[in-house]
Motif scaffolding. Structure first.
Motif, PDB file in Angstrom:
ATOM      1  N   ASP A 232       0.867  -1.083  -0.038  1.00  0.00           N
ATOM      2  CA  ASP A 232      -0.009   0.015  -0.002  1.00  0.00           C
ATOM      3  C   ASP A 232       0.765   1.171  -0.163  1.00  0.00           C
TER       4      ASP A 232
ATOM      5  N   VAL B 202       1.305   5.473   0.829  1.00  0.00           N
ATOM      6  CA  VAL B 202       0.873   6.550   1.888  1.00  0.00           C
ATOM      7  C   VAL B 202       1.285   7.983   0.996  1.00  0.00           C
TER       8      VAL B 202
ATOM      9  N   ASP C 233      -4.514   3.420  -1.243  1.00  0.00           N
ATOM     10  CA  ASP C 233      -3.727   4.366  -0.834  1.00  0.00           C
ATOM     11  C   ASP C 233      -4.227   4.897   0.671  1.00  0.00           C
ATOM     12  N   HIS C 234      -3.130   5.314   1.389  1.00  0.00           N
ATOM     13  CA  HIS C 234      -3.481   6.089   2.885  1.00  0.00           C
ATOM     14  C   HIS C 234      -2.932   7.462   2.375  1.00  0.00           C
TER      15      HIS C 234
ATOM     16  N   SER D 258      -1.953  11.184   4.499  1.00  0.00           N
ATOM     17  CA  SER D 258      -1.562  11.983   5.847  1.00  0.00           C
ATOM     18  C   SER D 258      -1.318  13.498   5.325  1.00  0.00           C
TER      19      SER D 258
ATOM     20  N   PRO E  65      -1.579   8.889   8.807  1.00  0.00           N
ATOM     21  CA  PRO E  65      -2.020   8.073   7.671  1.00  0.00           C
ATOM     22  C   PRO E  65      -3.480   7.347   7.901  1.00  0.00           C
TER      23      PRO E  65
ATOM     24  N   ARG F  68      -7.447   6.043   5.837  1.00  0.00           N
ATOM     25  CA  ARG F  68      -8.066   5.673   4.819  1.00  0.00           C
ATOM     26  C   ARG F  68      -9.554   6.088   4.866  1.00  0.00           C
TER      27      ARG F  68
ATOM     28  N   GLN G 153       7.092  10.815   9.018  1.00  0.00           N
ATOM     29  CA  GLN G 153       6.207  10.125   8.663  1.00  0.00           C
ATOM     30  C   GLN G 153       6.418   8.969   7.666  1.00  0.00           C
TER      31      GLN G 153
ATOM     32  N   ALA H 111       6.205   5.034   7.931  1.00  0.00           N
ATOM     33  CA  ALA H 111       5.311   4.095   7.058  1.00  0.00           C
ATOM     34  C   ALA H 111       6.078   3.000   6.280  1.00  0.00           C
TER      35      ALA H 111
ATOM     36  N   LEU I 106       4.615   0.011   4.180  1.00  0.00           N
ATOM     37  CA  LEU I 106       4.152   0.881   3.330  1.00  0.00           C
ATOM     38  C   LEU I 106       4.952   1.781   2.527  1.00  0.00           C
TER      39      LEU I 106
ATOM     40  N   PRO J  56       5.976   5.286   1.067  1.00  0.00           N
ATOM     41  CA  PRO J  56       5.484   6.648   1.132  1.00  0.00           C
ATOM     42  C   PRO J  56       6.038   7.427  -0.167  1.00  0.00           C
TER      43      PRO J  56
END
Length: 541
Positions: free
Chosen positions: A357, A359, A394-395, A397, A412, A414, A444, A448, A453, A455
């Motif tokens: 995924d 971010v 996607d997340h 932030s 982060p 969803r 951050q 992630a 994740l 980023p």
């Protein structure tokens, strides 16, 4: 000269049939009778016509050992891949072509001038497009989306080139100048223009390239590559009577540049300005989806590797037999036994790539008088991106930097409901602590990465840094701190996008993007929809 899209498509096929070194054509069209009619014309191109798909294997593309024939004959039998033969390849679903396949096809087009590629782009949105590497190496790009079945003409004859026309020196300069005025940085574009002009003149039986040849070739090869609208050239001063120089006399014999540019302008897409606002489509840096993670159970198949299965891995039977096939005759002779002889060194295991995924870490400049408007548009862009988060995994932030520090406003997430609640009523104003914003984005991003994740940092600002990391109002130190944080982001492999929301492009932000190895997108007076579209376009989602 005025050409409709169907005329461009058929003319592109005529030129490719006459000179395969023009690479190919990218055709944007959904499945239907118009595309079927175009594909029927493709059958008359050079050599055999074969179809390939985005998930084609390396064995089919590059060739390899024919396991069945090898085991049956007891000797090594190799099979030639599609790229080892001349002719025409039709790539279906070109908008889904993975980077690895695009690289192999691009290398084949560079090395094999007798290979022609037809890319069928079925994308429904502007962000869904064929890989830039293939668009770059195909001389032509046509859009048949709005072509009606009644517009299709028949009786198209594809012939080889009989005459090689000469190119005057003036045409060389004009092709290069037209390419530069359209903001095209690649030298392939003017080379394609000149090559297409030579073919046009040759097919017409002319020995020298003329004005109409250059004009038509420029329309076919340059309009889809334009990154800017050409500006009007300033009027030259009128020289006194009798003062005509040798240069001016020679210029009168050159082909008129204005006519070529006017012809190109008439064929530029109506949505060019909107496309430019959304970000680069050719030659830009795509950050893609989440980073690939190698595994042995699920995901996109990767080439098998030799070795014993571990951690639940599975044996790739075909790859194992392929590795063992060349040694069967020797092994049978040494052992005196029939059948297939497999050794431990022959065993190959299956591998897969599963994308993690992603971010999107927004670092938004909340300083100055425009802070409220900028934050409002940033909030809208975040909400628009989150509305598609489930489809893209996607997340999102959000970090705001103002005054002397940066603040994490939204971890982060969803959750669109949680986002709207936390984004309400955010304050703004003060200095521009850009370094603090990048530092918080780095923090951050590292968090992630520890969670598996990928980023991507999106920096939104309209000015230069003026607050250092220690809170001191020092522009020189603030700029050095921001550069240092940008280098740290790059060292940790974090992709980034720098969106310049100022009324005029800021050179320091372009320099920051270069330090980050990021895409620089100038978007003056951008609203939430344009911001969201710019991020989506640049990420190539």
């Amino acid at each position: 000269m005025s050409l409709d899209n169907w005329q461009k498509a058929t003319l592109a096929l005529k030129l490719l049939a006459a000179d395969p070194s023009l690479g190919g054509v990218v055709v944007r069209a959904r499945a239907g009778p118009v595309r079927d009619a175009f594909i029927a014309l493709v059958q008359g191109l050079n050599g055999p016509v074969r179809r390939i798909h985005p998930n084609i294997t390396d064995e089919a593309l590059l060739g390899g050992i024919d396991v069945t024939a090898t085991l049956a004959s007891g000797r090594l039998v190799e099979r030639e891949g599609l790229l080892g033969t001349s002719g025409t390849l039709i790539l279906t679903m070109g908008e889904r072509c993975p980077p690895a396949l695009a690289a192999k096809l691009a290398l084949a087009l560079d090395d094999r001038p007798n290979l022609t590629l037809v890319v069928l782009d079925e994308g429904a949105e502007p962000a869904e497009a064929a890989p830039a590497a293939l668009i770059e190496r195909c001389a032509f790009h046509v859009d048949l989306s709005d072509v009606a079945q009644s517009d299709i003409s028949s009786g198209i004859v594809l012939t080889s080139m009989r005459t090689i026309a000469d190119v005057p020196h003036a045409a060389l300069a004009q092709a290069t100048q037209a390419s530069a005025q359209l903001g095209i940085s690649s030298l392939r574009a003017p080379l394609f223009t000149l090559r297409a002009a030579r073919v046009l003149a040759g097919l017409a039986g002319r020995d020298v390239v003329g004005e109409s040849d250059i004009e038509t070739a420029a329309i076919l090869t340059l309009t889809h590559r334009a990154t800017q609208v050409p500006q009007e050239a300033p009027e030259a001063e009128t020289p006194p009577e009798g003062a005509e120089t040798e240069t001016q006399q020679s210029t009168q014999t050159d082909l008129p540049d204005e006519l070529i540019l006017d012809a190109i302008k008439a064929h530029l897409p109506d949505t060019l300005l909107d496309q430019l606002a959304q970000g680069p489509t050719l030659g830009g840096q795509g950050n893609g989806s989440g980073a690939p993670r190698k595994g042995n159970r699920r995901g996109r198949p990767l080439p098998s590797r030799p070795g014993r299965p571990k951690d639940g891995g599975r044996v790739d039977l075909i790859a194992t037999l392929r590795a063992a096939a060349p040694w069967q005759t020797i092994r049978r002779a040494n052992t005196g036994r029939d059948g297939i002889h497999i050794r431990q060194s022959d065993i190959h295991t299956k591998r897969y790539a599963l994308r993690s995924d992603r971010v999107l870490v927004f670092a938004v400049d909340a300083s100055g008088s425009a802070a409220l408007a900028r934050l409002a548009e940033a909030k809208g862009a975040v909400e628009l991106l989150l509305s598609q988060a489930y489809a893209r995994r996607d997340h999102v932030s959000l970090i705001a930097f103002r005054g002397t520090e940066a603040e994490l406003l939204l971890p982060p997430t969803r959750s669109l409901v949680q986002t709207k609640r936390r984004l309400a009523g955010l304050p703004g104003g003060g200095g521009t602590p850009l370094a603090a914003g990048l530092e918080e984005a780095l923090t951050q991003g590292l968090l992630a990465q520890r969670k598996g994740l990928s980023p991507t940092v999106v920096v939104m600002t309209d000015g230069r840094a003026n607050i250092a990391l220690d809170g001191a109002p020092d522009r020189v130190k603030a700029s050095a701190d921001a550069s240092r944080m940008a280098q740290a982001l790059r060292r940790h492999g974090m992709s980034a996008i720098v969106i310049d929301t100022g009324n005029r492009p800021e050179p320091s932000l372009r320099t920051l993007a270069q330090t980050l190895d990021a895409t620089y997108v100038p978007l003056p007076r951008a609203d939430a929809h344009r911001l969201s579209a710019a991020v989506s376009q640049t990420l190539d989602v």
